[in-house]
Design a protein around this motif. Structure first.
Motif, mmCIF file in Angstrom:
data_model
loop_
_atom_site.group_PDB
_atom_site.id
_atom_site.type_symbol
_atom_site.label_atom_id
_atom_site.label_comp_id
_atom_site.label_asym_id
_atom_site.label_seq_id
_atom_site.Cartn_x
_atom_site.Cartn_y
_atom_site.Cartn_z
ATOM 1 N N LEU A 38 0.890 -1.157 0.100
ATOM 2 C CA LEU A 38 0.202 -0.100 -0.238
ATOM 3 C C LEU A 38 0.799 1.631 0.051
ATOM 4 O O LEU A 38 1.770 1.207 0.468
ATOM 5 N N LEU A 39 0.448 2.424 -0.482
ATOM 6 C CA LEU A 39 0.957 3.506 -0.846
ATOM 7 C C LEU A 39 -0.190 4.028 0.587
ATOM 8 O O LEU A 39 -0.893 4.754 -0.202
ATOM 9 N N VAL A 40 0.422 4.556 1.318
ATOM 10 C CA VAL A 40 -0.365 5.708 2.799
ATOM 11 C C VAL A 40 0.632 7.007 2.962
ATOM 12 O O VAL A 40 1.479 7.397 2.987
ATOM 13 N N VAL A 73 -4.159 7.674 5.173
ATOM 14 C CA VAL A 73 -4.616 7.201 4.516
ATOM 15 C C VAL A 73 -4.388 6.472 3.199
ATOM 16 O O VAL A 73 -2.688 6.400 2.481
ATOM 17 N N VAL A 74 -5.063 5.389 3.124
ATOM 18 C CA VAL A 74 -4.766 4.667 1.421
ATOM 19 C C VAL A 74 -4.445 5.656 0.239
ATOM 20 O O VAL A 74 -5.624 6.305 -0.030
ATOM 21 N N GLY A 87 -8.249 6.109 0.123
ATOM 22 C CA GLY A 87 -8.930 6.197 0.411
ATOM 23 C C GLY A 87 -9.110 5.865 1.992
ATOM 24 O O GLY A 87 -9.710 6.395 3.097
ATOM 25 N N ASP A 88 -8.324 4.348 1.769
ATOM 26 C CA ASP A 88 -9.476 3.787 3.209
ATOM 27 C C ASP A 88 -8.281 4.655 4.806
ATOM 28 O O ASP A 88 -7.226 4.832 3.901
ATOM 29 N N GLU A 89 -9.173 4.927 5.739
ATOM 30 C CA GLU A 89 -7.163 4.804 6.672
ATOM 31 C C GLU A 89 -7.998 3.768 7.283
ATOM 32 O O GLU A 89 -8.138 3.345 7.955
ATOM 33 N N VAL A 113 -0.920 -4.165 7.995
ATOM 34 C CA VAL A 113 -1.906 -2.707 7.685
ATOM 35 C C VAL A 113 -3.223 -3.278 8.427
ATOM 36 O O VAL A 113 -4.221 -4.005 7.890
ATOM 37 N N GLY A 114 -3.322 -2.878 9.334
ATOM 38 C CA GLY A 114 -5.300 -2.893 9.727
ATOM 39 C C GLY A 114 -5.861 -1.295 9.454
ATOM 40 O O GLY A 114 -4.762 -0.366 9.673
ATOM 41 N N ARG A 115 -6.967 -1.955 9.717
ATOM 42 C CA ARG A 115 -8.152 -0.164 9.403
ATOM 43 C C ARG A 115 -8.322 0.627 10.398
ATOM 44 O O ARG A 115 -8.712 -0.400 12.024
ATOM 45 N N LYS A 116 -8.394 1.709 10.337
ATOM 46 C CA LYS A 116 -8.140 2.818 11.782
ATOM 47 C C LYS A 116 -9.289 2.630 12.200
ATOM 48 O O LYS A 116 -10.598 2.404 11.934
ATOM 49 N N PRO A 117 -9.205 2.818 13.490
ATOM 50 C CA PRO A 117 -10.304 3.053 14.780
ATOM 51 C C PRO A 117 -10.932 4.176 13.922
ATOM 52 O O PRO A 117 -10.706 5.251 13.792
#
Length: 340
Positions: A38-40, A73-74, A87-89, A113-117
């Motif tokens: 992923l590029l974040v 953010v991805v 767009g995923d956090e 990587v996990g999804r941000k709370p």
């Protein structure tokens, strides 16, 4: 994405934090994610003891970027990546074997990587990955404490970043485990607020204090300050007990043999470095995110040093280097003067 220039903050030599050149800015092209990456776009980071140790002693090899906690953010998704979209956090710790997160655009393996709370800010989220992963692996993977476990867990160094989140995780996932935390008097209320059932003064007689609470000894010890404490832990643990340590240093574990006590290590980077197909840390971070959203786990931020810059990084490193920090220090946003 229209941005083509990446801003990175790193070091070129092992300099003390008082030196204004301890961290410098470099620019380069925004990288493209390869397969599995992923590029974040990094929005916040935190500073851990591993950053301090690396800056002080690890060769820069020209220029090296640290940072093993991030929330952002991805921006782009590489081939063979599922479960993420631009767009995923997200939040993550990443790997010590790759450039770190102290850069505007960061390549990271998606499996880590996990999804941000959704209920916390980027800065609050950035306080959690490395410490939560370390705590989860230490307690639930190394010590094998399961949700039905009963017994006493002694948490040595409970007011630090790992200890603070470990207390919350055990409260949430193993509610019948009693948590006995060591802390100085100034930090006793902090560790109680994090979930400790009992607090003992780390400057006092630990044997008398702990055995006063658990006369037969404790079942488990988590330690971030275990150097030359093997004999002490042998006295405090029950037969067949276990120690898990996260600090460095030589060990003489012979005092543990008489009670068949097991000594275990926890290094959060073992999985990223040595198990290249594992998605265990992604799973852990998603579990932690759910616990945060449920209100069972809270971010452990005690200081936000503001936008990321060489100066704010130096200040954060100096604070962590002092050994007197409680919880976590984060840096939220970016100083506009350093962005390309």
């Amino acid at each position: 994405m229209t941005q083509t220039t990446n801003t990175m903050i790193g070091y070129t030599a092992n300099l003390p934090t008082e030196n204004p050149e301890a961290f410098v800015v470099r620019t380069g092209e925004v990288p493209a994610p390869g397969p599995g990456e992923l590029l974040v776009r990094v929005e916040a980071v935190s500073v851990n003891p591993v950053d301090v140790k690396q800056r002080a002693s690890a060769p820069a090899k020209g220029f090296r970027v640290l940072g093993y906690d991030a929330a952002g953010v991805v921006e782009a998704v590489g081939e063979n990546v599922t479960g993420f979209a631009p767009g995923d956090e997200v939040f993550y710790a990443g790997s010590i074997g790759r450039p770190g997160s102290n850069q505007r655009f960061h390549l990271v393996e998606a499996r880590l990587v996990g999804r941000k709370p959704s209920t916390v800010s980027f800065g609050e989220a950035a306080s959690l990955p490395l410490t939560a992963l370390t705590a989860w692996e230490a307690v639930f993977d190394r010590l094998e404490i399961d949700p039905d476990a009963q017994g006493d867990l002694l948490v040595v160094g409970a007011s630090g970043g790992v200890g603070s989140v470990l207390l919350q995780l055990v409260r949430a996932r193993a509610p019948r485990v009693r948590l006995i935390a060591t802390a100085g008097q100034a930090n006793a209320e902090w560790v109680r607020s994090m979930g400790a059932h009992e607090v003992v003064d780390h400057k006092g007689d630990l044997v008398a204090q702990v055995l006063g609470l658990a006369p037969d000894g404790v079942n488990w010890v988590f330690s971030s300050h275990s150097h030359e404490q093997e004999g002490l832990y042998a006295r405090l643990l029950r037969p067949f007990g276990k120690v898990v340590a996260i600090d460095d240093g030589p060990r003489d574990v012979a005092p543990l043999k008489g009670k068949s006590i097991g000594w275990l290590w926890e290094l959060m980077f073992t999985d990223p470095l040595h198990v290249p197909t594992s998605e265990h840390q992604r799973w852990i971070l998603d579990q932690v995110a759910a616990l945060v959203e449920q209100g069972a786990v809270h971010p452990t931020v005690t200081d936000d040093f503001g936008p990321l810059s060489p100066d704010s990084l130096r200040r954060a490193h100096a604070a962590v280097e002092s050994g007197r920090t409680v919880g976590k220090i984060v840096l939220s946003g970016w100083d506009e003067s350093v962005l390309a």
